[in-house]
Design an enzyme around this catalytic site. Structure first.
Site, PDB file in Angstrom:
ATOM      1  N   ARG A  67      44.244  61.127 149.422  1.00  0.00           N
ATOM      2  CA  ARG A  67      43.036  61.839 148.987  1.00  0.00           C
ATOM      3  C   ARG A  67      43.315  63.306 148.644  1.00  0.00           C
ATOM      4  NH1 ARG A  67      38.031  63.610 151.614  1.00  0.00           N
ATOM      5  NH2 ARG A  67      39.023  63.294 153.633  1.00  0.00           N
ATOM      6  N   LEU A  95      35.423  64.477 148.530  1.00  0.00           N
ATOM      7  CA  LEU A  95      36.453  65.374 148.000  1.00  0.00           C
ATOM      8  C   LEU A  95      37.131  66.125 149.144  1.00  0.00           C
ATOM      9  CD1 LEU A  95      34.170  66.547 145.132  1.00  0.00           C
ATOM     10  CD2 LEU A  95      36.436  65.545 144.741  1.00  0.00           C
ATOM     11  N   ASN A 109      25.774  69.207 144.674  1.00  0.00           N
ATOM     12  CA  ASN A 109      25.680  67.750 144.772  1.00  0.00           C
ATOM     13  C   ASN A 109      24.214  67.323 144.721  1.00  0.00           C
ATOM     14  OD1 ASN A 109      26.642  65.032 145.359  1.00  0.00           O
ATOM     15  ND2 ASN A 109      25.797  65.315 147.412  1.00  0.00           N
ATOM     16  N   HIS A 111      21.671  64.305 145.925  1.00  0.00           N
ATOM     17  CA  HIS A 111      21.625  63.233 146.934  1.00  0.00           C
ATOM     18  C   HIS A 111      20.236  62.594 146.935  1.00  0.00           C
ATOM     19  CE1 HIS A 111      22.841  61.050 150.486  1.00  0.00           C
ATOM     20  NE2 HIS A 111      21.651  61.325 151.005  1.00  0.00           N
ATOM     21  N   ASP A 143      29.672  71.723 151.025  1.00  0.00           N
ATOM     22  CA  ASP A 143      30.603  72.356 151.961  1.00  0.00           C
ATOM     23  C   ASP A 143      31.535  71.276 152.507  1.00  0.00           C
ATOM     24  OD1 ASP A 143      29.188  71.051 153.933  1.00  0.00           O
ATOM     25  OD2 ASP A 143      28.206  72.841 154.712  1.00  0.00           O
ATOM     26  N   ASP A 147      27.371  65.379 152.449  1.00  0.00           N
ATOM     27  CA  ASP A 147      25.933  65.515 152.201  1.00  0.00           C
ATOM     28  C   ASP A 147      25.325  66.639 153.038  1.00  0.00           C
ATOM     29  OD1 ASP A 147      26.027  63.453 150.324  1.00  0.00           O
ATOM     30  OD2 ASP A 147      25.666  61.920 151.838  1.00  0.00           O
TER      31      ASP A 147
HETATM   32  C1  GRF Z   1      21.586  59.369 141.984  1.00  0.00           C
HETATM   33  O1  GRF Z   1      20.425  58.814 142.561  1.00  0.00           O
HETATM   34  C2  GRF Z   1      22.237  60.365 142.901  1.00  0.00           C
HETATM   35  O2  GRF Z   1      21.334  61.037 143.721  1.00  0.00           O
HETATM   36  C3  GRF Z   1      23.098  59.456 143.751  1.00  0.00           C
HETATM   37  O3  GRF Z   1      23.611  58.509 142.844  1.00  0.00           O
HETATM   38  C4  GRF Z   1      22.673  58.317 141.796  1.00  0.00           C
HETATM   39  C5  GRF Z   1      23.408  58.486 140.499  1.00  0.00           C
HETATM   40  O4  GRF Z   1      22.717  57.890 139.437  1.00  0.00           O
HETATM   41  N1  GRF Z   1      24.100  60.200 144.468  1.00  0.00           N
HETATM   42  P1  GRF Z   1      23.184  58.084 137.925  1.00  0.00           P
HETATM   43  O5  GRF Z   1      24.645  57.642 137.846  1.00  0.00           O
HETATM   44  O6  GRF Z   1      23.012  59.522 137.582  1.00  0.00           O
HETATM   45  O7  GRF Z   1      22.292  57.176 137.130  1.00  0.00           O
END
Ligand code: GRF
Length: 203
Positions: A67, A95, A109, A111, A143, A147
């Site tokens: 990784r 990452l 990010n 989420h 960070d 998440d």
């Molecule tokens: C989104 O809901 C994001 O929050 C999550 O994965 C999904 C990605 O969807 N981490 P897309 O590939 O942008 O359609």
């Protein structure tokens, strides 16, 4: 709003949020261009980026020893574009510090839950299983924890009777397609900035 820079987007899936961000930049709702897209695997979002005329490349962990090596290679590939902001939008890999440290303060990010609730890769499923009536989406700085990091924007999404993972995730994505460009605009225009562990919006 004047153009201030470039955005690199990291994806693993359909890339609908990348697409929404590209459209927002082209409508000048975000003062930057999406200059490149990277994925950890072949995915629909790569084709979607190329059809939008954006350079898109797969940097797969399987091509590297571990990784750390993969994260360093991805970091170097992203740095070639000198981005002002790196956006992880549906990027399903953790990452290593080699990457996160290089972009500290300009790596964000998306989420699909109201963090700090429902971290992890099954946030939509987990919210349904918990029986909560409200979930949502969060855009946050990255960070060293998964998440986790200073929250830039959040928006609620109600869970409706009869929702399954797919219907709920679709409604969350509709919200994300507005929330993510808005977060990028706030950061790139300087309307919001990281102050220590918190994000402050200018009044
Ligand atoms: C989104 O809901 C994001 O929050 C999550 O994965 C999904 C990605 O969807 N981490 P897309 O590939 O942008 O359609």
């Amino acid at each position: 709003m004047h153009l201030v820079g470039g955005i690199v987007v990291l994806i693993s899936g359909s890339g609908s949020n990348m697409d929404a961000l590209v459209r927002a930049t082209r409508a000048r709702e975000v003062p930057a261009d999406v200059v490149a897209v990277f994925a950890d695997r072949a995915c629909a979002g790569i084709d979607r980026a190329r059809s939008l005329g954006i350079p898109a490349e797969v940097v797969a962990p399987s091509s590297f020893e571990d990784r750390d090596e993969w994260s360093a290679a991805l970091r170097n590939a992203v740095l070639r574009y000198s981005p002002d902001l790196v956006v992880s939008a549906g990027f399903m890999r953790i990452l290593a510090p080699a990457f996160v440290d290089a972009f500290e303060g300009w790596l964000i990010n998306l989420h699909p839950a109201l963090l700090p609730s429902f971290k992890g890769p099954h946030a939509v499923r987990d919210a349904l299983a918990a029986g909560v009536t409200v979930t949502g989406s969060t855009v946050h700085f990255v960070d060293h924890q998964v998440d986790h990091g200073p929250i830039i924007l959040q928006q609620e999404v109600a869970i409706l009777p009869g929702d399954d993972e797919s219907s709920l995730h679709e409604r969350i994505k509709e919200v994300e397609h507005i929330l993510l460009p808005k977060a990028c605009r706030l950061l790139l225009s300087g309307e919001a900035r990281l102050e220590g562990a918190r994000v402050e919006e200018k009044a």
